[in-house]
Motif scaffolding. Structure first.
Motif, PDB file in Angstrom:
ATOM      1  N   LEU A 279       0.839  -1.197   0.000  1.00 12.46           N
ATOM      2  CA  LEU A 279       0.000   0.000   0.000  1.00 12.46           C
ATOM      3  C   LEU A 279       0.875   1.249   0.000  1.00 12.46           C
ATOM      4  CD1 LEU A 279      -2.839   1.342   0.300  1.00 12.46           C
ATOM      5  CD2 LEU A 279      -2.395   1.362   2.763  1.00 12.46           C
ATOM      6  N   GLY A 280       1.915   1.245   0.831  1.00 10.15           N
ATOM      7  CA  GLY A 280       2.819   2.386   0.882  1.00 10.15           C
ATOM      8  C   GLY A 280       3.516   2.633  -0.445  1.00 10.15           C
ATOM      9  N   LEU A 281       3.902   1.554  -1.111  1.00 13.40           N
ATOM     10  CA  LEU A 281       4.539   1.691  -2.423  1.00 13.40           C
ATOM     11  C   LEU A 281       3.550   2.229  -3.443  1.00 13.40           C
ATOM     12  CD1 LEU A 281       7.034   1.243  -4.189  1.00 13.40           C
ATOM     13  CD2 LEU A 281       6.271  -1.128  -4.544  1.00 13.40           C
ATOM     14  N   THR A 282       2.309   1.740  -3.376  1.00 17.18           N
ATOM     15  CA  THR A 282       1.272   2.185  -4.311  1.00 17.18           C
ATOM     16  C   THR A 282       0.916   3.649  -4.073  1.00 17.18           C
ATOM     17  OG1 THR A 282       0.350  -0.063  -4.348  1.00 17.18           O
ATOM     18  CG2 THR A 282      -1.054   1.722  -5.172  1.00 17.18           C
ATOM     19  N   PHE A 283       0.640   4.001  -2.816  1.00 13.79           N
ATOM     20  CA  PHE A 283       0.324   5.392  -2.474  1.00 13.79           C
ATOM     21  C   PHE A 283       1.512   6.309  -2.767  1.00 13.79           C
ATOM     22  CE2 PHE A 283      -3.449   5.950   0.652  1.00 13.79           C
ATOM     23  CZ  PHE A 283      -4.269   5.251  -0.224  1.00 13.79           C
ATOM     24  N   GLY A 284       2.708   5.812  -2.455  1.00 13.83           N
ATOM     25  CA  GLY A 284       3.892   6.657  -2.573  1.00 13.83           C
ATOM     26  C   GLY A 284       4.417   6.820  -3.974  1.00 13.83           C
ATOM     27  N   TRP A 285       3.887   6.071  -4.928  1.00  9.80           N
ATOM     28  CA  TRP A 285       4.413   6.170  -6.288  1.00  9.80           C
ATOM     29  C   TRP A 285       4.143   7.551  -6.896  1.00  9.80           C
ATOM     30  CZ3 TRP A 285       8.122   3.390  -7.881  1.00  9.80           C
ATOM     31  CH2 TRP A 285       8.491   3.392  -9.226  1.00  9.80           C
ATOM     32  N   SER A 286       3.236   8.296  -6.285  1.00 12.44           N
ATOM     33  CA  SER A 286       3.007   9.665  -6.738  1.00 12.44           C
ATOM     34  C   SER A 286       4.230  10.540  -6.473  1.00 12.44           C
ATOM     35  CB  SER A 286       1.794  10.271  -6.025  1.00 12.44           C
ATOM     36  OG  SER A 286       2.018  10.356  -4.621  1.00 12.44           O
ATOM     37  N   ILE A 287       5.113  10.118  -5.578  1.00 12.09           N
ATOM     38  CA  ILE A 287       6.297  10.911  -5.235  1.00 12.09           C
ATOM     39  C   ILE A 287       7.276  10.995  -6.405  1.00 12.09           C
ATOM     40  CG2 ILE A 287       8.325  11.019  -3.722  1.00 12.09           C
ATOM     41  CD1 ILE A 287       6.503   9.907  -1.482  1.00 12.09           C
ATOM     42  N   PRO A 288       7.776   9.850  -6.939  1.00  7.48           N
ATOM     43  CA  PRO A 288       8.643   9.973  -8.117  1.00  7.48           C
ATOM     44  C   PRO A 288       7.921  10.591  -9.313  1.00  7.48           C
ATOM     45  CG  PRO A 288       8.101   7.656  -7.683  1.00  7.48           C
ATOM     46  CD  PRO A 288       7.675   8.445  -6.487  1.00  7.48           C
ATOM     47  N   MET A 289       6.622  10.348  -9.433  1.00  7.43           N
ATOM     48  CA  MET A 289       5.869  10.956 -10.532  1.00  7.43           C
ATOM     49  C   MET A 289       5.830  12.477 -10.404  1.00  7.43           C
ATOM     50  SD  MET A 289       2.622   8.392 -11.161  1.00  7.43           S
ATOM     51  CE  MET A 289       1.902   9.568 -12.318  1.00  7.43           C
ATOM     52  N   ALA A 290       5.689  12.973  -9.177  1.00  2.12           N
ATOM     53  CA  ALA A 290       5.647  14.418  -8.953  1.00  2.12           C
ATOM     54  C   ALA A 290       6.972  15.064  -9.341  1.00  2.12           C
ATOM     55  CB  ALA A 290       5.315  14.713  -7.495  1.00  2.12           C
ATOM     56  N   PHE A 291       8.080  14.443  -8.938  1.00  5.45           N
ATOM     57  CA  PHE A 291       9.396  14.961  -9.307  1.00  5.45           C
ATOM     58  C   PHE A 291       9.583  14.914 -10.826  1.00  5.45           C
ATOM     59  CE2 PHE A 291      10.376  14.516  -4.843  1.00  5.45           C
ATOM     60  CZ  PHE A 291      11.347  15.471  -4.620  1.00  5.45           C
ATOM     61  N   ALA A 292       9.136  13.819 -11.432  1.00 10.73           N
ATOM     62  CA  ALA A 292       9.277  13.683 -12.885  1.00 10.73           C
ATOM     63  C   ALA A 292       8.481  14.758 -13.611  1.00 10.73           C
ATOM     64  CB  ALA A 292       8.820  12.291 -13.328  1.00 10.73           C
ATOM     65  N   ALA A 293       7.270  15.018 -13.145  1.00 10.72           N
ATOM     66  CA  ALA A 293       6.412  16.012 -13.798  1.00 10.72           C
ATOM     67  C   ALA A 293       6.973  17.418 -13.648  1.00 10.72           C
ATOM     68  CB  ALA A 293       5.004  15.947 -13.217  1.00 10.72           C
ATOM     69  N   GLN A 294       7.551  17.699 -12.482  1.00  9.62           N
ATOM     70  CA  GLN A 294       8.042  19.054 -12.211  1.00  9.62           C
ATOM     71  C   GLN A 294       9.446  19.306 -12.770  1.00  9.62           C
ATOM     72  OE1 GLN A 294       6.262  21.551 -10.730  1.00  9.62           O
ATOM     73  NE2 GLN A 294       7.985  22.916 -11.184  1.00  9.62           N
ATOM     74  N   THR A 295      10.310  18.288 -12.743  1.00 11.62           N
ATOM     75  CA  THR A 295      11.714  18.485 -13.117  1.00 11.62           C
ATOM     76  C   THR A 295      12.191  17.609 -14.268  1.00 11.62           C
ATOM     77  OG1 THR A 295      12.556  16.813 -11.562  1.00 11.62           O
ATOM     78  CG2 THR A 295      12.188  19.041 -10.692  1.00 11.62           C
ATOM     79  N   ASN A 296      11.331  16.692 -14.719  1.00 13.96           N
ATOM     80  CA  ASN A 296      11.682  15.747 -15.782  1.00 13.96           C
ATOM     81  C   ASN A 296      12.833  14.829 -15.374  1.00 13.96           C
ATOM     82  OD1 ASN A 296      11.071  14.614 -18.288  1.00 13.96           O
ATOM     83  ND2 ASN A 296      12.640  15.805 -19.350  1.00 13.96           N
TER      84      ASN A 296
END
Length: 297
Positions: free
Chosen positions: A155-172
């Motif tokens: 669950l933590g991995l699933t919920f937390g996957w937004s973290i690398p996605m957020a960095f990717a979206a903001q900084t590529n």
């Protein structure tokens, strides 16, 4: 035209009932899950942007948090349909109670995932690639409680996957600090979802559903306290690496107080108190975000 209006008027009670059941299906009546997914996402967006993120990224991720959490709830109910009927807390859920069909639930889940995919298509290629893994995690997680005692980790991995996605979206890009934040979120998720699983532990033992609450057994409170400490240590390392100011570290101190309060609530393992402790984690996430926000502000 009048006939069409009359038809809609006659059908409105049925439509209203379906919409109400769908709202229950995606847990609109229990928004705490949205916030537990939202706060780490906002931590990441603010750190990645060193202040306020790009407005398009911000909007996409706010909407994405709600949509994907809703989709995850539906997928979870589809997978747990036959288990939920045996658990007092979940037997009234629309799918378990027979208020909606599995086909209806599947259509809702697919629709939500499609909306989430449309949202992420407006982001860069790296974010889109990461989103595909997010969908896999969302579909895989509900089945982990059948084959492993660590569904809270997944669950933590699933919920937390937004973290690398957020960095990717903001900084590529996805820097090392993003993965450290992901570790912190996984640990935090194990804390609050173990507390949540303590509510149903006796019933889960009877029907064969696995959880860290069952794995930890009588040592649950001690292990939860250790993991809470690991969450704070990981976030301290994050703060030191980013050279965040006193606002951030003060927020961690307040979060530590919330953790102590949660331990107090769960000490006697009373279901209502465990639920209060679980919900209290919303304040942990908010407090840490305030610290990050004030640091960059």
């Amino acid at each position: 035209m009048y006939k069409l209006l009359d038809s809609v008027k006659d059908s409105w009670p049925f439509i209203r009932e379906r919409l109400y059941q769908y709202a229950l299906l995606i847990r609109l009546n229990r928004p705490v899950g949205v916030f537990l997914l939202l706060w780490p996402t906002l931590w990441s967006l603010w750190i990645a942007s060193e202040g306020f993120p790009n407005i398009d990224v911000f909007i996409v991720f706010i909407l994405g948090v709600f949509v994907m959490r809703s989709a995850g709830c539906v997928l979870n109910d589809i997978a747990d349909k036959r288990f939920d009927t045996f658990v007092l807390r979940t037997r009234t859920r629309p799918l378990a109670a027979g208020k909606i069909t599995s086909v209806e639930a599947l259509i809702v889940a697919i629709s939500l995932i499609f909306i989430a995919f449309l949202l992420v298509l407006s982001m860069n290629e790296l974010t889109i690639q990461l989103s595909l893994f997010a969908v896999i995690l969302a579909g895989f997680y509900p089945f982990t409680k059948r084959h492993t005692y660590l569904p809270q980790f997944f669950l933590g991995l699933t919920f937390g996957w937004s973290i690398p996605m957020a960095f990717a979206a903001q900084t590529n890009t996805v820097p090392k600090i993003a993965w450290l934040l992901l570790v912190a979120n996984i640990l935090w998720s194990v804390v609050y979802d173990t507390i949540y699983a303590m509510i149903d532990r006796e019933e889960d033992l009877k029907i064969g559903v696995k959880s860290t609450a069952i794995l930890f057994d009588d040592a649950d409170r001690v292990i939860i306290s250790i993991i809470q400490a690991l969450v704070l240590i990981t976030l301290i390392v994050v703060g030191r690496q980013l050279k965040l100011d006193y606002n951030y570290f003060t927020s961690l101190g307040v979060a530590a107080c919330f953790f102590l309060y949660q331990l107090h609530l769960i000490w006697d393992r009373k279901p209502k108190e465990c639920m209060r402790a679980f919900i209290n984690n919303n304040w942990v996430g908010l407090t840490i975000f305030i610290g990050i926000f004030l640091n960059y502000f």
